[in-house]
Motif scaffolding. Sequence first.
Motif, short mmCIF file in Angstrom:
data_model
loop_
_atom_site.label_atom_id
_atom_site.label_comp_id
_atom_site.label_asym_id
_atom_site.label_seq_id
_atom_site.Cartn_x
_atom_site.Cartn_y
_atom_site.Cartn_z
N VAL A 1 0.84 -1.20 0.00
CA VAL A 1 0.00 0.00 0.00
C VAL A 1 0.88 1.26 0.00
CG1 VAL A 1 -1.62 1.37 1.36
CG2 VAL A 1 -2.03 -1.06 1.04
N PHE A 2 1.91 1.24 0.83
CA PHE A 2 2.82 2.39 0.87
C PHE A 2 3.40 2.65 -0.51
CE2 PHE A 2 7.52 3.22 1.14
CZ PHE A 2 7.42 4.60 1.15
N GLN A 3 3.94 1.62 -1.14
CA GLN A 3 4.58 1.80 -2.43
C GLN A 3 3.57 2.21 -3.51
OE1 GLN A 3 7.62 2.14 -3.05
NE2 GLN A 3 8.84 1.05 -1.55
N CYS A 4 2.39 1.57 -3.49
CA CYS A 4 1.36 1.92 -4.47
C CYS A 4 0.97 3.38 -4.36
CB CYS A 4 0.11 1.09 -4.22
SG CYS A 4 0.06 -0.38 -5.19
N MET A 5 0.73 3.81 -3.13
CA MET A 5 0.30 5.19 -2.91
C MET A 5 1.37 6.16 -3.36
SD MET A 5 -2.74 5.65 -1.45
CE MET A 5 -2.88 6.80 -0.10
N ARG A 6 2.62 5.84 -3.04
CA ARG A 6 3.70 6.74 -3.45
C ARG A 6 3.79 6.80 -4.97
NH1 ARG A 6 8.88 8.57 -4.27
NH2 ARG A 6 9.60 6.76 -5.40
N LEU A 7 3.69 5.64 -5.59
CA LEU A 7 3.79 5.60 -7.05
C LEU A 7 2.68 6.42 -7.69
CD1 LEU A 7 4.65 1.81 -7.42
CD2 LEU A 7 6.17 3.70 -7.94
N TYR A 8 1.45 6.29 -7.16
CA TYR A 8 0.35 7.03 -7.76
C TYR A 8 0.45 8.54 -7.51
CZ TYR A 8 -2.04 3.16 -9.84
OH TYR A 8 -2.33 2.12 -10.66
N HIS A 9 1.16 8.91 -6.47
CA HIS A 9 1.39 10.35 -6.26
C HIS A 9 2.39 10.92 -7.27
CE1 HIS A 9 -0.37 10.23 -2.04
NE2 HIS A 9 -0.99 11.19 -2.65
N MET A 10 2.97 10.03 -8.07
CA MET A 10 3.98 10.47 -9.03
C MET A 10 3.41 10.71 -10.42
SD MET A 10 6.70 10.92 -7.55
CE MET A 10 6.38 11.04 -5.80
N VAL A 11 2.09 10.62 -10.55
CA VAL A 11 1.49 10.83 -11.86
C VAL A 11 1.82 12.25 -12.34
CG1 VAL A 11 -0.66 10.94 -13.16
CG2 VAL A 11 -0.37 9.21 -11.38
N GLY A 12 2.48 12.33 -13.48
CA GLY A 12 2.86 13.64 -14.04
C GLY A 12 3.91 14.36 -13.21
N ARG A 13 4.52 13.66 -12.26
CA ARG A 13 5.47 14.33 -11.37
C ARG A 13 6.80 13.60 -11.28
NH1 ARG A 13 3.93 14.60 -6.15
NH2 ARG A 13 4.72 16.70 -5.89
N CYS A 14 6.92 12.46 -11.96
CA CYS A 14 8.18 11.72 -11.91
C CYS A 14 9.00 12.09 -13.13
CB CYS A 14 7.93 10.22 -11.89
SG CYS A 14 9.44 9.26 -12.11
N VAL A 15 10.24 12.53 -12.90
CA VAL A 15 11.09 12.96 -14.02
C VAL A 15 12.10 11.89 -14.41
CG1 VAL A 15 10.80 15.37 -13.39
CG2 VAL A 15 12.78 14.11 -12.51
N ASP A 16 11.98 10.70 -13.83
CA ASP A 16 12.85 9.58 -14.16
C ASP A 16 14.32 9.93 -13.88
OD1 ASP A 16 13.30 7.01 -14.92
OD2 ASP A 16 13.16 7.35 -17.08
#
Lengths: 340, 335
Positions: free
Chosen positions: B262-277
Motif C-alpha cells: 500500500v505504501f509503495q502503491c500510494m507513493r507511485l500514484y502520487h507520481m502521476v505527471g510528477r516523476c522525471v525519471d
Amino acid sequence: MEKRLIKKDALVGIAKKMAEELTVWAPVKKEDNVLFTPLTKDAEPFFAYLNSKNAPKQVFFPHTETLMKYTRTPKGMVFSAEENKAGKTVLFGVRPCDAHSFVLLDMLFDQEKYKDQYYITKRNNTTVITLACAEPPYATCFCTSVDGEPVSADGADIVLTDIGSEYLAEFITPKGEKLAKYFGETKADAVAETKKKEIAEKAKKAIKSKIPAHEVKPILDNNFEHPFWATIHGKCLACGTCTYMCPTCHCFDISDEAKASDGVRIRSWDSCMFPLFTKETSGHNPRISQKERWRQRVMHKFKYYVDNFNAIACVGCGRCVMSCPVNIDIRKIIEDISKL
Amino acid sequence: MENIDTKLREVAKRLLLEKKVDVIIGYEKGTLPMTATPCFVSTEAEADKLVFNDLCTQNLAKFVHDLITNHKNSQKRVKPEDRKKKIIGVVARGCTTRSLIIHLQERQYGRDEVYIIGVPCEGYVDRKNLAKSLQQAEILDGTIEGGQLKIKTAAGDKTVAFKDVIAPNCVVCRFNNPIISDIMIGSPAPAMNPDNEYSKINEFEKKSIEERWAYFTKEMEKCIRCNACRQACPSCYCPTCFVEQSQPQWVGIGEDKTDTQVFQCMRLYHMVGRCVDCGSCISVCPMGVDLRNYLKKIDKDCVELFGSRAGSSMEDMPPLGKYSEQDKEDFIFNP
C-alpha cells in the motif's frame, strides 16, 4: 575445548543437514544481495560471501514482532500471547562483528533491571556459529577500532576459521558442543591451532580503516552543545538505511493494530533518523531537526552506551558507510569529533 | 565527459562573492572510492570542493525544496518587513531542472528564490549496475576517462565501458541538458537515445495479471520500509506523508506485506505527471527494489493519455493541474 577440522566443501552440507531438524538462518544469495534467511529447500546457503546486506540482529530482534494480542469481549478484554514457532534455531555463518553485536544487544535486552523476554527467549534458543574473517571482507571494515577482531569468538558458540585447506571448528560454549555431532569426527591438532593464530594476527593487521572510537568519549561528554553538530546532517535524507542495516541499532516503537474487536500490540524497528522519532503526542519533539537526531545517533553509540554498559555500540562492520545513499561516513564524523 | 569542475568553481565563487546566492547545492567527492555526494557551499573557500562528473547521482532539487521550506519556516515568527529572502543556487542537470519546474509549477517557491547553474549531462554510473559488472567485488580505487572506467577492485583490476554501467533512466533520457537555467556551464551534451524508452514497459504490459502481480509482490517483498525512496524524491515533499499519519492511520507501521504494498502503491500514484525519471529513488534503495518499472508505466500513461511529460516545460501545466476538453474520459464508461 572441543576442536575439529572439517573439509571446506562440507560446510554447505552441514548447514543443510542441520536445517532438516532445526531452524537454520544462513547467508543466502537473493538476486544481487546476500541476506540472512531461514534455510528452506529452495534457499541454498552461500558461505563464500563478504558480509550480508542486512544485519542478523533480526533473528533476535525482528523488524516487526507481536508482543500480545487482545480481544474485546462483553466480559472485558481478553489478552493472549503469540507462541514462539521458531523453536531451536541456529544462526550459521555470521561474521565476528555481527556476533559481537549480540553481546552488545544482550547488555540492553538482558540486563539486571530489565529483561526483555521476547529477545531473551529467541537468544537462548539460538546457537551462533561464527565464520571468522580470515581476510577482512571490505576496505571499510573497522572492527579493530571498536573492540572487535576479524577472527574472534566474541558472541559465538562455535567459531569456524578458514585455515587454508580446511575449516577449524572450535566449540566455545556447551550450547555449541551440543551441535558437535554435525561436524564430523576429525579432531584438530596443534598445527591447525598455530595456523589459526597466524591467520588471526594477519587478518587483524589487514584492517586498515581505523577510527578514534575510544578517544572521542571525553569530547562527547563535554560537547552536547557544539557548532559541529550542525555540520553533519545537511545532506542527510532522513531515511532509515543506516539504522536498519546496523547490527546494533535497537530503537523500537510500540503500536496497536486493531481490527474490530481484535487487536495486536506490535513492536517494530524505529530509527533516530526518522522525523517521527521521539515525537510526542502533543506534537512536540525534543529532537526537532535532523541535527538533534544525528547527535543522538553518534552520542548513543559512542557515549550513552559507554556510560550505561561500558561498551561502544558500534561493531565496525561498515554497513552504514557502504549503504548510506548520500555517503555520510561515520568514520569521518568520529575522526572530525576527535579533532574538536 | 568534458571536465567542467574549474569553470563550476569559478562561477560558484563569483555568485557567492556577488551575493547572488546564499548557498550553492552541488556535488563533492565522496569518502568512498568512485563516489560523489551532495554538498552545500556557502563560502568561496568551500567552492573548491565542487565537482560534476558521471558519478553524481542524486537529484539536488530535493535539497532546494528542503532548504527553502526550512528557511520559510524560520521566518514565520519574524515581522513581515524584517523577513529575509534566501536564494539557493543549485547545480542542475536536465532531470534536476525538470524537478525544479515541477516545484515552480506547484507554487512551492518563486523563480527568484532559486539560481540554476545548468550543467550538461551524459548520464551517470549506476552503482548497482557497476557492482554487478564487477561481480560485487569491492571498489578500491578508480578513474573514468574516455568512456572507460578503470577500476581497482578487491578481486583485481578491471576495465568497464561507461555505456555498460550507465543508469537505465539516463540511456533513454530526453532532457539531459537543462531546460531552464540562469547560467550554463560547459557545452551542451549530445542527445541520448529515447527511442526504446518504453520497450520494457511494453513487454511488461503483455504479461498476464497473475504474472504482473507475482512480479510486484516479489519486488515489494524486498522493501524494508526505510523510506529512502521517498526521502530522495524531489516530488515527495508533503510536510506529513500519509504513512506517518496516525489519525486515521492509513498504513500499518510494521513489516506486513500488504502495508508495504500500500505504501509503495500510494507513493507511485502520487507520481502521476510528477516523476522525471531521475533515478534517485532507485539509486538510494538499499535493497534494489524495481520501482522504475511502475514509475515508467505511469509516465507512459501520462504521455499517451494527456500528452504530458513531467516538468518538461514551464508553460505546460501538470496533467493533474489542468483541464482540457481533449482529456480522455473513456475510462469512465469503460473502466
